[in-house]
Design a protein around this motif. Sequence first.
Motif, mmCIF file in Angstrom:
data_model
loop_
_atom_site.group_PDB
_atom_site.id
_atom_site.type_symbol
_atom_site.label_atom_id
_atom_site.label_comp_id
_atom_site.label_asym_id
_atom_site.label_seq_id
_atom_site.Cartn_x
_atom_site.Cartn_y
_atom_site.Cartn_z
ATOM 1 N N TYR A 95 0.829 -1.205 0.000
ATOM 2 C CA TYR A 95 0.000 0.000 0.000
ATOM 3 C C TYR A 95 0.860 1.250 0.000
ATOM 4 O O TYR A 95 0.628 2.191 -0.780
ATOM 5 C CB TYR A 95 -0.927 -0.007 1.217
ATOM 6 C CG TYR A 95 -1.960 1.099 1.222
ATOM 7 C CD1 TYR A 95 -3.253 0.864 0.769
ATOM 8 C CD2 TYR A 95 -1.638 2.382 1.682
ATOM 9 C CE1 TYR A 95 -4.209 1.878 0.768
ATOM 10 C CE2 TYR A 95 -2.588 3.400 1.683
ATOM 11 C CZ TYR A 95 -3.861 3.144 1.223
ATOM 12 O OH TYR A 95 -4.802 4.143 1.216
ATOM 13 N N THR A 114 -6.298 0.820 -2.943
ATOM 14 C CA THR A 114 -6.852 -0.491 -2.642
ATOM 15 C C THR A 114 -7.360 -1.175 -3.905
ATOM 16 O O THR A 114 -7.163 -2.378 -4.106
ATOM 17 C CB THR A 114 -7.998 -0.373 -1.623
ATOM 18 O OG1 THR A 114 -7.492 0.211 -0.425
ATOM 19 C CG2 THR A 114 -8.583 -1.745 -1.296
ATOM 20 N N GLU A 118 -6.170 -4.721 -5.442
ATOM 21 C CA GLU A 118 -7.143 -5.774 -5.724
ATOM 22 C C GLU A 118 -6.973 -6.312 -7.138
ATOM 23 O O GLU A 118 -7.086 -7.518 -7.379
ATOM 24 C CB GLU A 118 -8.563 -5.231 -5.529
ATOM 25 C CG GLU A 118 -8.955 -5.019 -4.073
ATOM 26 C CD GLU A 118 -10.317 -4.386 -3.927
ATOM 27 O OE1 GLU A 118 -10.873 -3.914 -4.966
ATOM 28 O OE2 GLU A 118 -10.837 -4.329 -2.798
ATOM 29 N N ASP A 123 -4.367 -7.245 -2.257
ATOM 30 C CA ASP A 123 -5.108 -6.470 -1.264
ATOM 31 C C ASP A 123 -5.098 -7.126 0.114
ATOM 32 O O ASP A 123 -5.484 -6.499 1.102
ATOM 33 C CB ASP A 123 -6.558 -6.284 -1.731
ATOM 34 C CG ASP A 123 -7.208 -7.592 -2.145
ATOM 35 O OD1 ASP A 123 -6.606 -8.315 -2.972
ATOM 36 O OD2 ASP A 123 -8.308 -7.904 -1.654
#
Length: 306
Positions: A95, A114, A118, A123
């Motif tokens: 992240y 996010t 994904e 994620d």
Amino acid sequence: MTDYILETKNLTKTYGDKQAIDQVSIQIKRGAIYGLIGRNGAGKTTLLKIISGLAFQTDGEVLLFGERTAKTSNLLERVGVLIEAPGLYPNLTAYENVRLKCIAYGINREGYITSLLEQVGLDYTGEKKTRHFSLGMKQRLGIALALVGEPDLLLLDEPANGLDPQGIIEIRGVLLKLSKEQNITIIISSHILEELAKIVTRIGIIDEGKLLEEIDKEELFEKTKDKIEIKTENVERTIVVLEEQFGIEKLKVIDQETLYVYEKIEESGAINKALVNAEITIHSLAINRESLEDYFINLTGGGSRV
């Protein structure tokens, strides 16, 4: 509006006495997955660096979205790039790595990071530092970084290199999903034709800086699938015997004395006997089995430099 998202015209790159790229001209349609196949040192990385603006050609030109990149450098903002190893901060999470690039791009949308993680299946990593990631996870994070800014064109240099079978499957799944769901055009380089052929729509084969061949995947599979090669003095009479006595429909006339048969491979002996009994002169009849790798090696002149 052009159908091609990328064109190169007689692209050439010289380093001293070495010609790394030699008059390469390619055309890639929107939404395609284009595979650039070649040995190590064939010129794949140099070509991708020129397309992405990380290197400059000696001659020729690059057109992105129908415009010359030399005159409109902001076009490169629509290109995502992963060349060689992804540049990751090992003490940061996935992240945090993506967030740094988003800050550089001025992107501050809720849920954006996010959603990128994904898309590449990362994620779930939470607070895990990237220094603890597997090679496959690092490559997928590199793809997420390349997707920052929502590019129309994605350039990936050997993204499956060094991965185990599971890692290769994961990367393949990510790329197919990006192509299908987001219509992103992808150029992916590799030296492994068997693996590349599983996801691409078109392939360019490069060797010693020269583009030897461009071919659609379906045509490549047609060329390399098992077949009986018959050389005969009378192709038309041969076809009649094959159709009447064996019900063969899948065949192709190559030239005035060569015929390919794509079915009843196991009956090649009976076919030969039937043609002789029909008093047709057969110069040769052989089963031709050529793998994708054999095709690549034969096209590039053998395996001595691999």
